[in-house]
Design an enzyme around this catalytic site. Structure first.
Site, PDB file in Angstrom:
ATOM      1  N   HIS A  13       0.829  -1.204   0.000  1.00 19.73           N
ATOM      2  CA  HIS A  13       0.000   0.000   0.000  1.00 19.73           C
ATOM      3  C   HIS A  13       0.860   1.248   0.000  1.00 19.73           C
ATOM      4  CE1 HIS A  13      -0.363   1.173   4.572  1.00 19.73           C
ATOM      5  NE2 HIS A  13       0.865   0.903   4.235  1.00 19.73           N
ATOM      6  N   CYS A  32       4.929   5.155   5.561  1.00 20.89           N
ATOM      7  CA  CYS A  32       3.848   4.555   4.774  1.00 20.89           C
ATOM      8  C   CYS A  32       3.461   5.418   3.580  1.00 20.89           C
ATOM      9  CB  CYS A  32       2.625   4.276   5.656  1.00 20.89           C
ATOM     10  SG  CYS A  32       2.771   2.742   6.592  1.00 20.89           S
ATOM     11  N   HIS A  38       5.175  -0.181  -0.464  1.00 20.20           N
ATOM     12  CA  HIS A  38       5.857  -1.075   0.480  1.00 20.20           C
ATOM     13  C   HIS A  38       4.807  -2.056   0.972  1.00 20.20           C
ATOM     14  CE1 HIS A  38       3.914   1.897   2.984  1.00 20.20           C
ATOM     15  NE2 HIS A  38       3.812   0.949   3.911  1.00 20.20           N
ATOM     16  N   HIS A  40       3.139  -4.905   3.997  1.00 18.06           N
ATOM     17  CA  HIS A  40       3.003  -5.304   5.398  1.00 18.06           C
ATOM     18  C   HIS A  40       2.541  -6.749   5.451  1.00 18.06           C
ATOM     19  CE1 HIS A  40       3.378  -1.311   7.237  1.00 18.06           C
ATOM     20  NE2 HIS A  40       2.655  -0.854   6.235  1.00 18.06           N
ATOM     21  N   ASP A  78      -4.579 -10.839  -0.608  1.00 15.39           N
ATOM     22  CA  ASP A  78      -3.265 -11.452  -0.402  1.00 15.39           C
ATOM     23  C   ASP A  78      -2.370 -11.261  -1.631  1.00 15.39           C
ATOM     24  OD1 ASP A  78      -1.330 -12.851   1.038  1.00 15.39           O
ATOM     25  OD2 ASP A  78      -1.942 -14.774   0.180  1.00 15.39           O
ATOM     26  N   HIS A  79      -1.171 -10.729  -1.391  1.00 13.60           N
ATOM     27  CA  HIS A  79      -0.184 -10.437  -2.447  1.00 13.60           C
ATOM     28  C   HIS A  79      -0.681  -9.377  -3.434  1.00 13.60           C
ATOM     29  CE1 HIS A  79       1.674 -13.992  -0.770  1.00 13.60           C
ATOM     30  NE2 HIS A  79       2.770 -13.750  -1.468  1.00 13.60           N
ATOM     31  N   GLU A 125      -1.342  -4.553  11.603  1.00 14.53           N
ATOM     32  CA  GLU A 125      -0.523  -4.157  10.452  1.00 14.53           C
ATOM     33  C   GLU A 125       0.946  -4.451  10.734  1.00 14.53           C
ATOM     34  OE1 GLU A 125      -0.807  -0.338   7.657  1.00 14.53           O
ATOM     35  OE2 GLU A 125       0.459  -0.006   9.399  1.00 14.53           O
TER      36      GLU A 125
HETATM   37 NI    NI Z   1       2.499   1.007   5.503  1.00  9.06          NI
END
Ligand code: NI
Length: 135
Positions: A13, A32, A38, A40, A78-79, A125
């Site tokens: 995200h 972020c 990047h 999580h 997911d992914h 997160e």
């Molecule tokens: Ni982040």
């Protein structure tokens, strides 16, 4: 009775407001806001409330709950890139709070159809940060 299913997924995200410059986004959203995305490793706890069935001894069939979470949440997240690829997050800031609300909306009705009630979405997160949403 409350019963909880724990799942994990990873996703990319970026937290940013397009009308702000990179400096302002960095000031508000920190790391972020990295323009190059990047990821999580998220941990999701889906807590369901219901009565224990005399017939099965269960609140609900956890295998069915697992299938619902997979179909309505994990297959979509997911992914994936939350900002660009996840239909239920389009037009929203990809924060943990908004993601928990989005996941609630995905699961609320399917869980009702199993004869139970969604009680809580807990979403971690990082090891240090998590949110809880009760609808
Ligand atoms: Ni982040």
């Amino acid at each position: 009775m409350h019963i909880t299913r724990r799942e994990t997924f990873n996703a990319a995200h970026r937290l940013f407001r397009p009308e702000w410059n990179d400096e302002k986004n960095l000031e508000v959203f920190g790391k972020c806001s990295n323009p190059n995305w990047h990821g999580h490793n998220y941990t999701l706890y889906v807590t369901v409330e219901g009565k224990v069935s005399d017939e099965t001894g269960f609140v609900l069939n956890l295998k069915m709950l697992s299938k619902i979470i997979d179909a309505f949440v994990l297959q979509k997240l997911d992914h994936k890139n939350i900002n660009t690829e996840v239909d239920f997050m389009q037009g929203k800031l990809a924060s943990t709070e908004n993601l928990a609300i989005g996941i609630w909306k995905q699961l609320d009705q399917p869980i009702k159809e199993l004869g139970a009630r969604l009680h809580r979405i807990k979403l971690e997160e990082t090891e240090k940060n998590y949110v809880e949403y009760y609808g």
